[in-house]
Design an enzyme around this catalytic site. Structure first.
Site, PDB file in Angstrom:
ATOM      1  N   GLU A 149      -7.971 -20.895 -16.032  1.00  0.00           N
ATOM      2  CA  GLU A 149      -8.166 -21.280 -14.938  1.00  0.00           C
ATOM      3  C   GLU A 149      -9.471 -22.305 -15.283  1.00  0.00           C
ATOM      4  O   GLU A 149     -10.502 -21.787 -15.563  1.00  0.00           O
ATOM      5  CB  GLU A 149      -8.636 -20.245 -13.921  1.00  0.00           C
ATOM      6  CG  GLU A 149      -9.100 -20.752 -12.801  1.00  0.00           C
ATOM      7  CD  GLU A 149     -10.015 -20.234 -11.773  1.00  0.00           C
ATOM      8  OE1 GLU A 149     -10.002 -20.426 -10.391  1.00  0.00           O
ATOM      9  OE2 GLU A 149     -10.880 -19.337 -12.289  1.00  0.00           O
ATOM     10  N   ASP A 159      -3.719   4.099   2.620  1.00  0.00           N
ATOM     11  CA  ASP A 159      -5.552   3.760   2.687  1.00  0.00           C
ATOM     12  C   ASP A 159      -5.789   2.284   3.308  1.00  0.00           C
ATOM     13  O   ASP A 159      -6.930   2.015   3.153  1.00  0.00           O
ATOM     14  CB  ASP A 159      -6.064   4.324   1.422  1.00  0.00           C
ATOM     15  CG  ASP A 159      -6.092   3.103   0.411  1.00  0.00           C
ATOM     16  OD1 ASP A 159      -4.965   2.523   0.357  1.00  0.00           O
ATOM     17  OD2 ASP A 159      -6.517   3.448  -0.662  1.00  0.00           O
ATOM     18  N   ASP A 186       0.705  -1.173   0.173  1.00  0.00           N
ATOM     19  CA  ASP A 186      -0.010  -0.086   0.153  1.00  0.00           C
ATOM     20  C   ASP A 186       0.900   1.245  -0.063  1.00  0.00           C
ATOM     21  O   ASP A 186       1.567   1.456   0.965  1.00  0.00           O
ATOM     22  CB  ASP A 186      -0.964  -0.053   1.195  1.00  0.00           C
ATOM     23  CG  ASP A 186      -1.658   1.159   1.552  1.00  0.00           C
ATOM     24  OD1 ASP A 186      -1.828   1.992   0.464  1.00  0.00           O
ATOM     25  OD2 ASP A 186      -2.152   1.600   2.560  1.00  0.00           O
ATOM     26  N   ASP A 224      -9.826 -16.334 -16.053  1.00  0.00           N
ATOM     27  CA  ASP A 224     -10.945 -16.833 -14.879  1.00  0.00           C
ATOM     28  C   ASP A 224     -11.964 -17.634 -15.541  1.00  0.00           C
ATOM     29  O   ASP A 224     -12.485 -17.534 -16.626  1.00  0.00           O
ATOM     30  CB  ASP A 224     -11.310 -15.548 -14.370  1.00  0.00           C
ATOM     31  CG  ASP A 224     -12.102 -15.884 -13.177  1.00  0.00           C
ATOM     32  OD1 ASP A 224     -11.363 -16.114 -11.972  1.00  0.00           O
ATOM     33  OD2 ASP A 224     -13.232 -15.511 -12.980  1.00  0.00           O
ATOM     34  N   ASP A 265      -1.810  -1.295  -3.770  1.00  0.00           N
ATOM     35  CA  ASP A 265      -1.936  -0.555  -5.162  1.00  0.00           C
ATOM     36  C   ASP A 265      -1.026  -0.648  -6.131  1.00  0.00           C
ATOM     37  O   ASP A 265      -0.005  -1.242  -5.887  1.00  0.00           O
ATOM     38  CB  ASP A 265      -2.400   1.056  -4.869  1.00  0.00           C
ATOM     39  CG  ASP A 265      -1.250   1.431  -3.773  1.00  0.00           C
ATOM     40  OD1 ASP A 265      -0.175   1.326  -4.112  1.00  0.00           O
ATOM     41  OD2 ASP A 265      -1.777   2.233  -2.729  1.00  0.00           O
ATOM     42  N   ASP A 304      -5.358 -10.605 -15.544  1.00  0.00           N
ATOM     43  CA  ASP A 304      -6.383 -11.429 -15.343  1.00  0.00           C
ATOM     44  C   ASP A 304      -7.486 -11.224 -16.132  1.00  0.00           C
ATOM     45  O   ASP A 304      -7.691  -9.875 -16.202  1.00  0.00           O
ATOM     46  CB  ASP A 304      -6.644 -11.328 -13.897  1.00  0.00           C
ATOM     47  CG  ASP A 304      -7.302 -12.494 -13.146  1.00  0.00           C
ATOM     48  OD1 ASP A 304      -7.954 -13.344 -13.669  1.00  0.00           O
ATOM     49  OD2 ASP A 304      -6.812 -12.876 -12.045  1.00  0.00           O
ATOM     50  N   ASN A 316      -0.111   4.665  -0.338  1.00  0.00           N
ATOM     51  CA  ASN A 316      -0.629   5.810   0.043  1.00  0.00           C
ATOM     52  C   ASN A 316      -1.315   5.642   1.474  1.00  0.00           C
ATOM     53  O   ASN A 316      -1.925   6.550   1.871  1.00  0.00           O
ATOM     54  CB  ASN A 316      -1.578   6.374  -0.749  1.00  0.00           C
ATOM     55  CG  ASN A 316      -2.754   5.450  -1.098  1.00  0.00           C
ATOM     56  OD1 ASN A 316      -2.762   4.477  -0.493  1.00  0.00           O
ATOM     57  ND2 ASN A 316      -3.669   5.899  -1.773  1.00  0.00           N
ATOM     58  N   HIS A 327      -4.756 -17.007  -4.732  1.00  0.00           N
ATOM     59  CA  HIS A 327      -5.694 -16.238  -3.912  1.00  0.00           C
ATOM     60  C   HIS A 327      -7.000 -16.870  -3.499  1.00  0.00           C
ATOM     61  O   HIS A 327      -7.819 -16.196  -2.702  1.00  0.00           O
ATOM     62  CB  HIS A 327      -6.246 -14.807  -4.642  1.00  0.00           C
ATOM     63  CG  HIS A 327      -6.784 -15.236  -6.032  1.00  0.00           C
ATOM     64  ND1 HIS A 327      -6.382 -15.891  -6.931  1.00  0.00           N
ATOM     65  CD2 HIS A 327      -8.026 -15.057  -6.183  1.00  0.00           C
ATOM     66  CE1 HIS A 327      -7.451 -16.074  -8.021  1.00  0.00           C
ATOM     67  NE2 HIS A 327      -8.514 -15.470  -7.555  1.00  0.00           N
ATOM     68  N   ASP A 328      -7.327 -18.075  -3.895  1.00  0.00           N
ATOM     69  CA  ASP A 328      -8.460 -18.765  -3.620  1.00  0.00           C
ATOM     70  C   ASP A 328      -8.226 -19.949  -2.574  1.00  0.00           C
ATOM     71  O   ASP A 328      -9.121 -20.623  -2.089  1.00  0.00           O
ATOM     72  CB  ASP A 328      -9.128 -19.250  -4.853  1.00  0.00           C
ATOM     73  CG  ASP A 328      -9.636 -18.388  -5.844  1.00  0.00           C
ATOM     74  OD1 ASP A 328      -9.945 -17.221  -5.307  1.00  0.00           O
ATOM     75  OD2 ASP A 328      -9.811 -18.612  -7.176  1.00  0.00           O
TER      76      ASP A 328
HETATM   77  O1  TEU Z   1     -12.203 -18.987  -9.166  1.00  0.00           O
HETATM   78  C1  TEU Z   1     -13.169 -19.732  -9.647  1.00  0.00           C
HETATM   79  C2  TEU Z   1     -13.009 -20.927  -9.029  1.00  0.00           C
HETATM   80  O2  TEU Z   1     -13.585 -22.170  -9.531  1.00  0.00           O
HETATM   81  C3  TEU Z   1     -12.605 -21.117  -7.717  1.00  0.00           C
HETATM   82  O3  TEU Z   1     -11.225 -21.468  -7.554  1.00  0.00           O
HETATM   83  C4  TEU Z   1     -13.342 -20.878  -6.679  1.00  0.00           C
HETATM   84  O4  TEU Z   1     -13.146 -19.209  -6.262  1.00  0.00           O
HETATM   85  C5  TEU Z   1     -13.291 -21.714  -5.601  1.00  0.00           C
HETATM   86  O5  TEU Z   1     -13.536 -22.831  -5.878  1.00  0.00           O
HETATM   87  C6  TEU Z   1     -14.218 -21.217  -4.482  1.00  0.00           C
HETATM   88  O6  TEU Z   1     -13.988 -22.140  -3.317  1.00  0.00           O
HETATM   89  C7  TEU Z   1     -12.297 -17.760  -9.864  1.00  0.00           C
HETATM   90  C8  TEU Z   1     -11.425 -16.727  -9.264  1.00  0.00           C
HETATM   91  O7  TEU Z   1      -9.978 -17.195  -9.000  1.00  0.00           O
HETATM   92  C9  TEU Z   1     -12.209 -16.414  -7.786  1.00  0.00           C
HETATM   93  O8  TEU Z   1     -11.453 -15.507  -7.107  1.00  0.00           O
HETATM   94  C10 TEU Z   1     -13.259 -15.730  -8.238  1.00  0.00           C
HETATM   95  O9  TEU Z   1     -14.121 -15.254  -7.023  1.00  0.00           O
HETATM   96  C11 TEU Z   1     -14.089 -16.540  -9.270  1.00  0.00           C
HETATM   97  O10 TEU Z   1     -13.364 -17.052 -10.248  1.00  0.00           O
HETATM   98  C12 TEU Z   1     -15.430 -15.875  -9.997  1.00  0.00           C
HETATM   99  O11 TEU Z   1     -14.834 -14.593 -10.591  1.00  0.00           O
HETATM  100 CA    CA Z   2      -3.604   2.263  -1.283  1.00  0.00          CA
END
Ligand code: TEU
Ligand code: CA
Length: 555
Positions: A254, A25, A21, A199, A29, A98, A23, A327-328
């Site tokens: 993905e 907040d 971050d 995605d 960013d 993405d 700035n 991130h999931d």
């Molecule tokens: O994720 C889709 C997906 O199938 C997953 O990994 C899902 O978030 C997970 O199974 C939930 O338990 C993608 C993105 O990576 C995710 O962050 C988004 O929320 C989702 O698509 C919708 O765009």
């Molecule tokens: Ca920021």
């Protein structure tokens, strides 16, 4: 096998909200990322995959896009983006964006138009359906709880949303939608970006007739049955002809619920669709009866089988991506290693070794290179992710599970585990922010952080740095074939890599918290040790300490 730059690259995923971050907040960013490029250069990665930074009302942290050609002001401006891109390129780092085009935000101009009337020119940009017997057109559930259909008063029809109701699904069967998406992609390519992470791209073609699905109890899974729909390959081939093939890009789809067979097509070596896919067979191994919500750990023997099947299944025909984190996903140290301070770092290195020596393009998720761990959640108000928050409600209401039983399961698998801020130093705000962070910082930042790891030659960071360097130097690591050894051993993950010309290496990882013995095959006894996670231990003495890992190349 055809050689390309993206087969020899290591990718680093940045979740912009949680990285740096600039700035104060409390939200990471673009300027924050630009300020950390030298850190990434030092780590040695080749490519950044940037999670969405586009304009978005953030019902799903930016995976709900309201303008594909604008930057979310919380992250900065288009000038900040251009600067990040040119500064990254100046350091030889590529940027992959993405691309979220299974759905848009309901605040995207296309949807705002579409919902106005049944005859609006954008009506067929989305999937609208009359009620059937006064309710939803079919039984599909959304990924974030509840039905996948939302009734819209204005026109008396339902629209489809496989994810949140603020994420209506685009109608890819409409050629105008494909034109609009390809145009937008081309616009980004002309800016000079280096590829796309797509995605849930396996979900874009819905099954003909939108039939009911078998529900297995009704929760989730609606989207699961949309995977690999009837026209998905056609659409991707069209995308490839019209956009991707005009540039030198890396693309990764993905692919929810892809199989080895379908990935062979998506990521085929002829290059008619994508460079590679993310598949999830290995990430589903620690689920339970309530979908992924379970305190179970990833079991080693099935993990070895899944990884090995993908390695050998795609070899020579398509290309693998290699990942344990994104991130999931919860942090891999918690799922497969140990958070006990005595073993955390060595287990993180052992895990990294098992992945980075395989064939495919490795992905590192921010903080993985430090051995970051899950967040010690204590109450529901600490969660930010819509999936976790909705799951509490839906599961307690529909399955009757008690809060006491459910809480540890959601805490173990929540996506928020991956989304806590990057730990830069032991100072206030972990060096991530000078303000109040949008999500809690893991209290272990005083022990686990970039500053201390940069000083320590034996840190997890320096181990990742070395793994990356080894890949850059070795054709065998990039392109060698894979063979799993000791498939049934409950503790050891052992495999060899080899090329036709006789080059060969052995990877050994002890995932047990106890010592083991392993007789090294004769031909490796005089080999060269490429890397080991317990410095100074003679790896050829036939013994292995807890989480010991090493790689030997035959000489
Ligand atoms: O994720 C889709 C997906 O199938 C997953 O990994 C899902 O978030 C997970 O199974 C939930 O338990 C993608 C993105 O990576 C995710 O962050 C988004 O929320 C989702 O698509 C919708 O765009
Ligand atoms: Ca920021």
């Amino acid at each position: 096998m055809k050689k390309t730059w993206w087969k020899e690259s290591v990718v680093y995923q940045i979740y912009p909200r949680s990285f740096a971050d600039s700035n104060g907040d409390g939200i990471g960013d673009l300027a924050g990322i630009t300020g950390k490029l030298d850190y990434l250069k030092e780590l040695g990665i080749d490519v950044i995959w940037l999670s969405p930074v586009y304009q978005s009302p953030e019902a799903d942290n930016g995976y709900d896009i309201s303008d594909y050609r604008a930057i979310n002001p919380k992250f900065g401006t288009m000038e900040d983006f251009d600067r990040l891109l040119s500064e990254a390129h100046a350091r030889g780092i590529r940027i992959v964006m993405d691309l979220v085009v299974n759905h848009t935000s309901d605040e995207h101009a296309w949807f705002v138009e579409s919902r106005k009337s049944r005859t609006n020119p954008k009506r067929d940009y989305y999937i609208w359906h009359d009620p059937v017997d006064g309710h939803e057109p079919n039984n599909w559930g959304s990924c974030f709880s509840g039905p996948a259909w939302q009734y819209d008063e204005t026109t008396g029809q339902y629209y489809l949303h496989l994810f949140h109701k603020k994420q209506p699904d685009l109608n890819w069967a409409n050629p105008a939608v494909r034109d609009a998406v390809f145009d937008m992609m081309d616009w980004w390519c002309r800016k000079g970006i280096d590829g796309f992470r797509m995605d849930v791209i396996s979900l874009i073609s819905k099954p003909d007739g939108l039939p009911d699905f078998p529900t297995d109890g009704g929760l989730y899974g609606g989207w699961y049955h949309c995977a690999n729909g009837p026209h998905v390959h056609e659409y991707l081939q069209e995308m490839n002809r019209r956009v991707l093939s005009k540039y030198d890009l890396m693309t990764v789809g993905e692919c929810s619920a892809t199989t080895i067979e379908t990935s062979k097509q998506y990521a085929n070596s002829e290059g008619t669709e994508l460079s590679m896919t993310f598949s999830f067979d290995h990430m589903g191994l620690d689920g339970g009866k309530d979908y992924k919500w379970s305190t179970k750990r990833i079991p080693l023997v099935p993990l070895k089988k899944v990884m090995s099947d993908w390695q050998t299944g795609l070899d020579g025909k398509a290309w693998n991506s290699l990942f344990y984190c994104n991130h999931d996903q919860p942090r891999i140290v918690d799922r497969l290693g140990s958070t006990d301070p005595k073993y955390r770092a060595v287990s993180a290195k052992c895990i990294a070794t098992s992945l980075h020596l395989m064939q495919g393009t490795p992905y590192i998720y921010e903080g993985e290179e430090l051995g970051m761990t899950n967040y010690p959640f204590r109450s529901i108000d600490e969660f930010r992710d819509v999936e976790s928050i909705n799951a509490f409600k839906e599961l307690t209401e529909k399955t009757g599970i008690s809060m006491e039983e459910l809480f540890p399961k959601i805490a173990a698998k929540s996506r928020d585990n991956a989304r806590t801020p990057m730990q830069w130093n032991a100072g206030p705000g972990a060096g991530f922010t000078t303000g109040t962070p949008w999500i809690g910082i893991n209290p272990n930042y005083t022990e686990i952080n970039v500053e201390s790891e940069l000083k320590d030659p034996d840190s997890v960071f320096h181990y990742y740095q070395k793994l990356i360097r080894l890949r850059h130097e070795s054709e065998l690591i990039c392109y060698g074939h894979f063979e799993l050894l000791l498939p049934d051993d409950p503790d050891l993950f052992v495999y060899r890599r080899y090329l036709e010309d006789g080059r060969e290496l052995l990877t050994v990882c002890n995932f047990a918290e106890h010592g083991r013995t392993l007789e090294i095959p004769e031909r490796f006894r005089d080999g060269r040790v490429l890397i080991q996670d317990i410095p100074g231990h003679d790896v050829k003495d036939g013994t292995l300490k807890p989480y010991e890992a090493y790689v030997i190349e035959k000489v």
